[in-house]
Design a protein around this motif. Structure first.
Motif, PDB file in Angstrom:
ATOM      1  N   VAL A 146      30.993  57.632  54.959  1.00 30.61           N
ATOM      2  CA  VAL A 146      31.164  56.233  54.591  1.00 30.61           C
ATOM      3  C   VAL A 146      31.582  55.409  55.796  1.00 30.61           C
ATOM      4  CG1 VAL A 146      31.784  56.833  52.225  1.00 30.61           C
ATOM      5  CG2 VAL A 146      33.589  56.556  53.936  1.00 30.61           C
ATOM      6  N   HIS A 147      31.436  54.096  55.659  1.00 30.15           N
ATOM      7  CA  HIS A 147      31.803  53.172  56.720  1.00 30.15           C
ATOM      8  C   HIS A 147      33.108  52.443  56.393  1.00 30.15           C
ATOM      9  CE1 HIS A 147      28.096  54.108  58.573  1.00 30.15           C
ATOM     10  NE2 HIS A 147      27.327  53.400  57.774  1.00 30.15           N
ATOM     11  N   GLU A 148      33.943  53.057  55.576  1.00 27.65           N
ATOM     12  CA  GLU A 148      35.229  52.479  55.223  1.00 27.65           C
ATOM     13  C   GLU A 148      36.318  53.534  55.415  1.00 27.65           C
ATOM     14  OE1 GLU A 148      35.531  49.356  54.431  1.00 27.65           O
ATOM     15  OE2 GLU A 148      33.390  48.898  54.205  1.00 27.65           O
ATOM     16  N   ARG A 149      37.489  53.095  55.874  1.00 28.32           N
ATOM     17  CA  ARG A 149      38.621  54.031  55.964  1.00 28.32           C
ATOM     18  C   ARG A 149      38.939  54.535  54.558  1.00 28.32           C
ATOM     19  NH1 ARG A 149      42.826  54.909  59.533  1.00 28.32           N
ATOM     20  NH2 ARG A 149      42.111  53.196  60.887  1.00 28.32           N
ATOM     21  N   PRO A 163      28.735  50.528  67.998  1.00 25.50           N
ATOM     22  CA  PRO A 163      28.950  49.078  68.123  1.00 25.50           C
ATOM     23  C   PRO A 163      27.840  48.283  67.452  1.00 25.50           C
ATOM     24  CG  PRO A 163      28.097  49.980  70.168  1.00 25.50           C
ATOM     25  CD  PRO A 163      28.355  51.158  69.275  1.00 25.50           C
ATOM     26  N   PHE A 164      28.243  47.225  66.762  1.00 22.58           N
ATOM     27  CA  PHE A 164      27.259  46.284  66.253  1.00 22.58           C
ATOM     28  C   PHE A 164      26.747  45.428  67.399  1.00 22.58           C
ATOM     29  CE2 PHE A 164      28.901  46.577  61.780  1.00 22.58           C
ATOM     30  CZ  PHE A 164      27.669  46.847  61.206  1.00 22.58           C
ATOM     31  N   GLY A 165      25.502  45.034  67.286  1.00 22.87           N
ATOM     32  CA  GLY A 165      24.909  44.101  68.229  1.00 22.87           C
ATOM     33  C   GLY A 165      23.934  43.220  67.490  1.00 22.87           C
ATOM     34  N   LEU A 166      23.033  42.597  68.220  1.00 24.05           N
ATOM     35  CA  LEU A 166      22.080  41.678  67.612  1.00 24.05           C
ATOM     36  C   LEU A 166      20.653  42.080  67.939  1.00 24.05           C
ATOM     37  CD1 LEU A 166      23.673  38.230  68.450  1.00 24.05           C
ATOM     38  CD2 LEU A 166      23.615  39.321  66.211  1.00 24.05           C
ATOM     39  N   ALA A 167      19.834  42.207  66.902  1.00 22.41           N
ATOM     40  CA  ALA A 167      18.392  42.307  67.091  1.00 22.41           C
ATOM     41  C   ALA A 167      17.861  40.878  67.053  1.00 22.41           C
ATOM     42  CB  ALA A 167      17.756  43.146  65.999  1.00 22.41           C
ATOM     43  N   ALA A 201      33.581  46.183  58.535  1.00 19.57           N
ATOM     44  CA  ALA A 201      32.854  45.594  59.651  1.00 19.57           C
ATOM     45  C   ALA A 201      32.505  44.133  59.361  1.00 19.57           C
ATOM     46  CB  ALA A 201      31.587  46.397  59.933  1.00 19.57           C
ATOM     47  N   HIS A 202      32.130  43.836  58.116  1.00 16.79           N
ATOM     48  CA  HIS A 202      31.828  42.457  57.721  1.00 16.79           C
ATOM     49  C   HIS A 202      33.031  41.560  57.990  1.00 16.79           C
ATOM     50  CE1 HIS A 202      31.829  39.111  54.844  1.00 16.79           C
ATOM     51  NE2 HIS A 202      30.513  39.194  54.810  1.00 16.79           N
ATOM     52  N   ASP A 203      34.216  41.993  57.514  1.00 18.97           N
ATOM     53  CA  ASP A 203      35.422  41.176  57.677  1.00 18.97           C
ATOM     54  C   ASP A 203      35.792  41.020  59.154  1.00 18.97           C
ATOM     55  OD1 ASP A 203      35.432  41.033  54.967  1.00 18.97           O
ATOM     56  OD2 ASP A 203      37.138  42.376  54.668  1.00 18.97           O
ATOM     57  N   ALA A 204      35.668  42.100  59.914  1.00 19.33           N
ATOM     58  CA  ALA A 204      36.014  42.048  61.333  1.00 19.33           C
ATOM     59  C   ALA A 204      35.115  41.066  62.083  1.00 19.33           C
ATOM     60  CB  ALA A 204      35.904  43.441  61.959  1.00 19.33           C
ATOM     61  N   LEU A 205      33.844  41.033  61.729  1.00 17.62           N
ATOM     62  CA  LEU A 205      32.901  40.137  62.391  1.00 17.62           C
ATOM     63  C   LEU A 205      33.220  38.679  62.075  1.00 17.62           C
ATOM     64  CD1 LEU A 205      30.295  40.217  64.134  1.00 17.62           C
ATOM     65  CD2 LEU A 205      29.001  40.134  61.997  1.00 17.62           C
ATOM     66  N   ILE A 206      33.472  38.387  60.814  1.00 16.21           N
ATOM     67  CA  ILE A 206      33.769  37.010  60.401  1.00 16.21           C
ATOM     68  C   ILE A 206      35.066  36.530  61.059  1.00 16.21           C
ATOM     69  CG2 ILE A 206      34.234  35.497  58.465  1.00 16.21           C
ATOM     70  CD1 ILE A 206      31.364  36.622  58.644  1.00 16.21           C
ATOM     71  N   VAL A 263      32.356  44.651  67.766  1.00 13.28           N
ATOM     72  CA  VAL A 263      32.752  45.026  66.409  1.00 13.28           C
ATOM     73  C   VAL A 263      32.044  46.337  66.090  1.00 13.28           C
ATOM     74  CG1 VAL A 263      32.667  44.410  63.965  1.00 13.28           C
ATOM     75  CG2 VAL A 263      33.087  42.643  65.682  1.00 13.28           C
ATOM     76  N   ASP A 264      32.820  47.350  65.753  1.00 14.28           N
ATOM     77  CA  ASP A 264      32.252  48.683  65.568  1.00 14.28           C
ATOM     78  C   ASP A 264      32.037  49.020  64.103  1.00 14.28           C
ATOM     79  OD1 ASP A 264      32.234  49.116  68.270  1.00 14.28           O
ATOM     80  OD2 ASP A 264      34.147  50.186  68.305  1.00 14.28           O
TER      81      ASP A 264
END
Length: 297
Positions: A146-149, A163-167, A201-206, A263-264
């Motif tokens: 999963v992608h959640e703690r 790491p997230f990036g942009l396409a 990750a959504h929250d961290a990005l915002i 943001v990872d």
């Protein structure tokens, strides 16, 4: 009623011809007709009727046909189970994987588990993190990626982060770059996963964008395989993805790393604290693959 009667009945229904079915079954037509009559007498139902084009099921025959096929499949499954009873017993371990995880990594993992935990028969279920957390708690999954703690009620091991990036659209000015910052996204139409898919990750990005006073024109959607379609539907300039997902889903769109505002997406292995020995052993093998930063591709 014997299994042979069911096989004869299903053959006639499939062929729609008593003569063709008899040939397929290596019986004479009178013998096959006699067997079908015996079955009809036992059931008290007429199963077939003659038509101008051959033999057709009556309404009663059509209703019985589905049950007959099911009984034959169950008989075959029972036979296979009996044959395999003498072989080494393997225990099923249900493992959840999230959309976007590297297929090569999953295949290598399954190969390692076959070598290291031969008595485990691993079955894969694809589901997002929220679904997996619920399924592990309910006992419907033995292990989840999963992608959640994980919650305190579950045992968890951090495996790796990507790491997230942009396409970026190929014709966009940023497409000539290899990296960018969040500040450069101000006013751009940016497609990102909805909160239900990758909450942390959504929250961290915002939050990161807000702290820098950046206001992208966010477009949120639930997607896994259809990033391109969602991007076109929302007329987005770029899509927030990991490099692995970007190369797979948007191979023509250049991927840019977020240079200063990384943001990872972190992947965790989770399972119930009280579980079967084979599940614990599989968890140990997967935990041994933990990496500090990136997942192998």
């Amino acid at each position: 009623m014997e299994l042979r009667h069911l096989r004869y009945f299903v053959a006639v229904a499939a062929e729609r011809s008593m003569s063709r079915a008899a040939e397929q079954l290596h019986l004479t037509q009178p013998s096959l007709s006699r067997q079908i009559r015996q079955l009809e007498q036992e059931l008290g139902v007429v199963l077939f009727e003659r038509t101008t084009t051959g033999t057709a099921l009556t309404p009663g025959g059509a209703a019985f046909y589905h049950h007959a096929r099911l009984l034959l499949r169950l008989a075959e499954a029972s036979r296979e189970a009996a044959h395999s009873a003498g072989e080494a017993t393997r225990e099923v371990v249900d493992l959840g994987i999230p959309p976007g995880l590297s297929p090569d990594w999953v295949v290598r993992l399954l190969g390692l588990l076959r070598d290291e935990v031969g008595r485990a028969s691993v079955l894969i279920t694809e589901a997002n993190s929220a679904e997996q957390l619920r399924m592990v708690r309910e006992g419907r999954l033995d292990l989840g990626l999963v992608h959640e703690r994980p919650l305190q009620a579950l045992t968890g091991t951090r495996l790796f982060s990507q790491p997230f990036g942009l396409a970026v659209r190929p014709d966009h000015p940023l497409a000539a770059r290899t990296e960018c910052t969040l500040r450069e996204l101000h006013g751009l139409r940016i497609l990102a996963h909805g909160r239900e898919q990758v909450q942390a990750a959504h929250d961290a990005l915002i939050v990161a964008a807000h702290e820098r006073g950046v206001t992208p024109l966010w477009r949120f959607a639930q997607f896994s395989e259809h990033a391109r379609s969602c991007a076109e539907a929302t007329e987005s300039d770029a899509v927030v993805l990991t490099e692995n997902s970007a190369r797979r889903l948007l191979p023509q769109w250049p991927w840019l790393r977020l240079a200063e505002d990384s943001v990872d997406l972190t992947t965790w292995l989770i399972w119930q604290p009280a579980t079967r020995t084979v599940v614990t052993r599989v968890a140990e093998v997967i935990s041994g693959l933990a990496e500090p930063v990136t997942v192998p591709r």
